[in-house]
Scaffold this motif. Structure first.
Motif, PDB file in Angstrom:
ATOM      1  N   ALA A 312      -2.983  -5.785   9.668  1.00  0.00           N
ATOM      2  CA  ALA A 312      -1.647  -6.067  10.060  1.00  0.00           C
ATOM      3  C   ALA A 312      -1.559  -5.883   7.722  1.00  0.00           C
ATOM      4  O   ALA A 312      -0.304  -5.093   7.614  1.00  0.00           O
ATOM      5  N   TRP A 313      -2.203  -6.501   7.310  1.00  0.00           N
ATOM      6  CA  TRP A 313      -2.727  -6.505   6.246  1.00  0.00           C
ATOM      7  C   TRP A 313      -2.095  -4.579   5.587  1.00  0.00           C
ATOM      8  O   TRP A 313      -1.782  -4.405   4.327  1.00  0.00           O
ATOM      9  N   LYS A 314      -3.305  -3.743   5.973  1.00  0.00           N
ATOM     10  CA  LYS A 314      -2.675  -2.137   5.274  1.00  0.00           C
ATOM     11  C   LYS A 314      -2.348  -1.591   5.741  1.00  0.00           C
ATOM     12  O   LYS A 314      -2.149  -0.459   5.411  1.00  0.00           O
ATOM     13  N   ASP A 315      -1.198  -2.264   7.271  1.00  0.00           N
ATOM     14  CA  ASP A 315      -0.542  -1.160   7.446  1.00  0.00           C
ATOM     15  C   ASP A 315       0.759  -0.559   7.098  1.00  0.00           C
ATOM     16  O   ASP A 315       0.983  -1.567   6.555  1.00  0.00           O
ATOM     17  N   GLU A 316       0.597   0.628   7.545  1.00  0.00           N
ATOM     18  CA  GLU A 316       2.104   1.075   6.101  1.00  0.00           C
ATOM     19  C   GLU A 316       3.225   0.365   6.845  1.00  0.00           C
ATOM     20  O   GLU A 316       4.249   0.402   6.216  1.00  0.00           O
ATOM     21  N   GLU A 317       3.864   0.821   8.295  1.00  0.00           N
ATOM     22  CA  GLU A 317       4.492  -0.058   8.558  1.00  0.00           C
ATOM     23  C   GLU A 317       5.425  -1.401   7.694  1.00  0.00           C
ATOM     24  O   GLU A 317       6.062  -2.220   7.463  1.00  0.00           O
ATOM     25  N   VAL A 318       4.288  -2.084   8.349  1.00  0.00           N
ATOM     26  CA  VAL A 318       4.879  -3.391   7.868  1.00  0.00           C
ATOM     27  C   VAL A 318       4.755  -3.471   6.205  1.00  0.00           C
ATOM     28  O   VAL A 318       5.167  -4.784   6.231  1.00  0.00           O
ATOM     29  N   ASN A 319       4.129  -2.942   5.461  1.00  0.00           N
ATOM     30  CA  ASN A 319       4.162  -2.659   4.530  1.00  0.00           C
ATOM     31  C   ASN A 319       5.440  -2.356   3.858  1.00  0.00           C
ATOM     32  O   ASN A 319       6.382  -2.540   2.956  1.00  0.00           O
ATOM     33  N   ARG A 320       5.805  -1.167   4.399  1.00  0.00           N
ATOM     34  CA  ARG A 320       7.058  -0.413   4.298  1.00  0.00           C
ATOM     35  C   ARG A 320       8.150  -1.831   4.407  1.00  0.00           C
ATOM     36  O   ARG A 320       9.866  -1.806   3.786  1.00  0.00           O
ATOM     37  N   ARG A 321       8.296  -2.653   5.817  1.00  0.00           N
ATOM     38  CA  ARG A 321       8.964  -3.947   6.089  1.00  0.00           C
ATOM     39  C   ARG A 321       8.734  -4.751   4.469  1.00  0.00           C
ATOM     40  O   ARG A 321       9.878  -5.481   4.893  1.00  0.00           O
ATOM     41  N   THR A 322       8.430  -4.900   3.898  1.00  0.00           N
ATOM     42  CA  THR A 322       8.115  -6.037   2.999  1.00  0.00           C
ATOM     43  C   THR A 322       7.972  -5.754   1.246  1.00  0.00           C
ATOM     44  O   THR A 322       7.261  -6.541   1.092  1.00  0.00           O
ATOM     45  N   SER A 323       8.553  -4.249   1.713  1.00  0.00           N
ATOM     46  CA  SER A 323       8.084  -4.350  -0.144  1.00  0.00           C
ATOM     47  C   SER A 323       6.888  -3.933  -0.846  1.00  0.00           C
ATOM     48  O   SER A 323       7.000  -4.414  -1.884  1.00  0.00           O
ATOM     49  N   ASN A 324       6.184  -3.164  -0.326  1.00  0.00           N
ATOM     50  CA  ASN A 324       4.824  -3.818   0.052  1.00  0.00           C
ATOM     51  C   ASN A 324       3.903  -5.005  -0.650  1.00  0.00           C
ATOM     52  O   ASN A 324       3.336  -5.190  -1.051  1.00  0.00           O
ATOM     53  N   PHE A 325       4.573  -5.814  -0.117  1.00  0.00           N
ATOM     54  CA  PHE A 325       4.440  -7.245   0.099  1.00  0.00           C
ATOM     55  C   PHE A 325       2.570  -6.837  -0.113  1.00  0.00           C
ATOM     56  O   PHE A 325       1.818  -8.201  -0.485  1.00  0.00           O
ATOM     57  N   PHE A 326       2.595  -6.489   1.330  1.00  0.00           N
ATOM     58  CA  PHE A 326       0.480  -7.088   1.659  1.00  0.00           C
ATOM     59  C   PHE A 326      -0.072  -5.950   0.833  1.00  0.00           C
ATOM     60  O   PHE A 326      -1.557  -7.224   0.518  1.00  0.00           O
ATOM     61  N   GLN A 327       0.072  -4.802   0.388  1.00  0.00           N
ATOM     62  CA  GLN A 327      -0.598  -4.217   0.020  1.00  0.00           C
ATOM     63  C   GLN A 327      -0.896  -4.582  -1.713  1.00  0.00           C
ATOM     64  O   GLN A 327      -1.988  -4.754  -2.291  1.00  0.00           O
ATOM     65  N   THR A 328       0.316  -5.024  -2.240  1.00  0.00           N
ATOM     66  CA  THR A 328       0.235  -6.123  -3.993  1.00  0.00           C
ATOM     67  C   THR A 328      -0.498  -6.645  -3.450  1.00  0.00           C
ATOM     68  O   THR A 328      -1.443  -7.350  -4.595  1.00  0.00           O
ATOM     69  N   THR A 329      -1.214  -7.346  -2.962  1.00  0.00           N
ATOM     70  CA  THR A 329      -1.019  -8.920  -3.109  1.00  0.00           C
ATOM     71  C   THR A 329      -2.192  -9.072  -2.320  1.00  0.00           C
ATOM     72  O   THR A 329      -3.332 -10.119  -2.108  1.00  0.00           O
ATOM     73  N   LEU A 330      -3.272  -7.877  -1.759  1.00  0.00           N
ATOM     74  CA  LEU A 330      -3.769  -8.511  -0.907  1.00  0.00           C
ATOM     75  C   LEU A 330      -5.521  -8.717  -1.887  1.00  0.00           C
ATOM     76  O   LEU A 330      -6.457  -9.309  -1.633  1.00  0.00           O
ATOM     77  N   PRO A 331      -5.892  -7.724  -3.362  1.00  0.00           N
ATOM     78  CA  PRO A 331      -6.651  -8.051  -3.867  1.00  0.00           C
ATOM     79  C   PRO A 331      -6.870  -9.184  -3.744  1.00  0.00           C
ATOM     80  O   PRO A 331      -7.584 -10.585  -4.424  1.00  0.00           O
ATOM     81  N   ALA A 332      -5.382 -10.391  -4.340  1.00  0.00           N
ATOM     82  CA  ALA A 332      -5.639 -11.737  -5.152  1.00  0.00           C
ATOM     83  C   ALA A 332      -6.372 -12.707  -3.648  1.00  0.00           C
ATOM     84  O   ALA A 332      -6.371 -14.045  -3.836  1.00  0.00           O
ATOM     85  N   LEU A 333      -5.675 -12.463  -2.639  1.00  0.00           N
ATOM     86  CA  LEU A 333      -6.416 -13.040  -1.004  1.00  0.00           C
ATOM     87  C   LEU A 333      -7.503 -12.787  -0.726  1.00  0.00           C
ATOM     88  O   LEU A 333      -8.341 -13.559  -0.369  1.00  0.00           O
ATOM     89  N   GLU A 334      -8.409 -11.612  -1.802  1.00  0.00           N
ATOM     90  CA  GLU A 334     -10.209 -11.059  -1.586  1.00  0.00           C
ATOM     91  C   GLU A 334     -10.494 -12.126  -2.449  1.00  0.00           C
ATOM     92  O   GLU A 334     -11.547 -12.432  -2.437  1.00  0.00           O
ATOM     93  N   ARG A 335      -9.977 -12.367  -3.542  1.00  0.00           N
ATOM     94  CA  ARG A 335     -10.371 -13.326  -4.692  1.00  0.00           C
ATOM     95  C   ARG A 335     -10.376 -14.848  -3.549  1.00  0.00           C
ATOM     96  O   ARG A 335     -11.170 -15.643  -4.540  1.00  0.00           O
TER      97      ARG A 335
END
Length: 385
Positions: A312-335
């Motif tokens: 879900a975090w990498k899904d294009e449609e999920v990120n389109r709906r959330t101003s890229n919330f998941f794509q931009t914050t994923l590195p912080a989650l991984e750390r």
């Protein structure tokens, strides 16, 4: 109708906590007409505070905070899921964990909940306000401090979030807290962390001593004085069109000194099943449904949820709906740092934040603060099930 299988669930009272559970329940009931699931919500503080032992006596399905995992394992008030779910499903969950989310519910080699929700403190901005100021999103702690001195920065200063932020400063300086039984953190790192934290908190309006993370975001979207929050548990709801008066954009954390981007403290929520439930088999089916990659990417996310599945975090449609919330914050989650989950840590977590809050608000000697934290930490290590 009277022969329906009835389950009760407990979650926390925010759109992110309640609505996806209601939506997935509605669909599950349509697929399983013999089942009826009702959900009750509790406050965010109750979500963090109330014992799983108390909740499991009343509810079949529990959305829980992962620091309770050690307590759950000791009390056996929720069921281990290892022998109740297909191995292939659990392996998919493990491989598609957002950071350490899956591991956070694994204790003593058993899986006590499914990570249906993933979160860690990340940064948030009001792009319109930053544009008015002619300022870019801060990239370094120095830039953050400069913006704070303009009165444009805020974050949660309630005790639990202050403690998580103290952990963040320690981790970002290169030392994870609570690694040995003598002290929370070394004096060198602890003093440095406290001084950095206070240098920033000194420029935050006092009203934020009573606001949890989503209250900070509510403040940011409903008023126009705060342009940037450097760290608070992310809520993708505020990056969705129409949710708030203004749209927030979310970002990775600033860099600290020469250590790289800061490392925050993992949050999120897991779905657990009470060992006292009369319908564990049905509860497991529902949990599997909610945590499945398809539901996480669609029904769960579309109804305000913040998925715990990496797909879900990498899904294009999920990120389109959330101003890229998941794509931009994923590195912080991984750390993100996985905080302690031993049985007595909830005692420390419930009280240690007050010590740091008092220091941030009133000042004091950093060594005295560390000494008080160490005393409480050692007390917590003596608590067992």
């Amino acid at each position: 109708m009277s022969n329906k299988i009835r389950l009760k669930g407990i979650t926390w009272g925010h759109s992110r906590g309640l609505l996806p559970m209601v939506a997935t329940t509605q669909r599950f009931e349509e697929m399983h007409p013999e089942v009826e699931i009702t959900w009750k919500k509790r406050t965010l503080q109750e979500f963090a505070d109330k014992s799983i032992t108390e909740l499991a006596a009343e509810y079949d399905l529990l959305v829980i905070d992962h620091p309770w995992t050690g307590h759950a394992a000791a009390q056996k008030m929720v069921v281990a899921l290892d022998n109740l779910l297909p191995n292939a499903f659990l392996e998919d969950q493990r491989q598609n964990s957002v950071g350490k989310s899956y591991t956070s519910y694994n204790f003593e080699g058993l899986q006590w909940a499914l990570p249906i929700d993933a979160a860690t403190p990340v940064a948030a901005s009001r792009p319109d306000l930053l544009a008015e100021l002619g300022i870019s999103v801060p990239m370094t702690f120095e830039e953050l401090l400069a913006l704070a001195k303009m009165g444009k920065v805020a974050f949660s200063l309630i005790p639990i979030d202050v403690l998580m932020s103290f952990y963040m400063f320690c981790c970002s300086l290169g030392e994870e807290p609570c690694l040995n039984s003598d002290k929370v953190v070394s004096e060198t790192v602890g003093v440095h962390a406290l001084k950095l934290f206070k240098s920033l908190a000194d420029h935050v309006d006092k009203r934020f001593y009573s606001k949890n993370p989503f209250m900070v975001y509510e403040d940011m979207v409903n008023q126009d004085d705060i342009a940037y929050c450097p760290f608070a548990y992310g809520y993708s709801n505020y990056s969705r069109r129409g949710y708030g008066r203004r749209l927030l954009h979310f970002h990775d954390l600033v860099t600290l000194e020469d250590k790289g981007a800061m490392t925050s403290t993992l949050g999120g929520a897991g779905l657990a099943i009470s060992a006292r439930s009369a319908h564990i088999d049905i509860a497991v089916k529902y949990a599997e449904f909610v945590a499945s990659p398809v539901v996480q990417t669609t029904l769960y996310m579309e109804n305000g949820g913040q998925p715990g599945h990496l797909q879900a975090w990498k899904d294009e449609e999920v990120n389109r709906r959330t101003s890229n919330f998941f794509q931009t914050t994923l590195p912080a989650l991984e750390r993100a740092f996985l905080r302690p989950r031993y049985y007595g840590h909830m005692y420390f977590q419930d009280h240690a934040g007050d010590i740091v809050v008092n220091y941030l608000r009133d000042g004091g000697d950093e060594l005295d603060v560390l000494e008080e934290l160490n005393r409480m930490y050692k007390e917590s290590l003596k608590i067992n099930g």
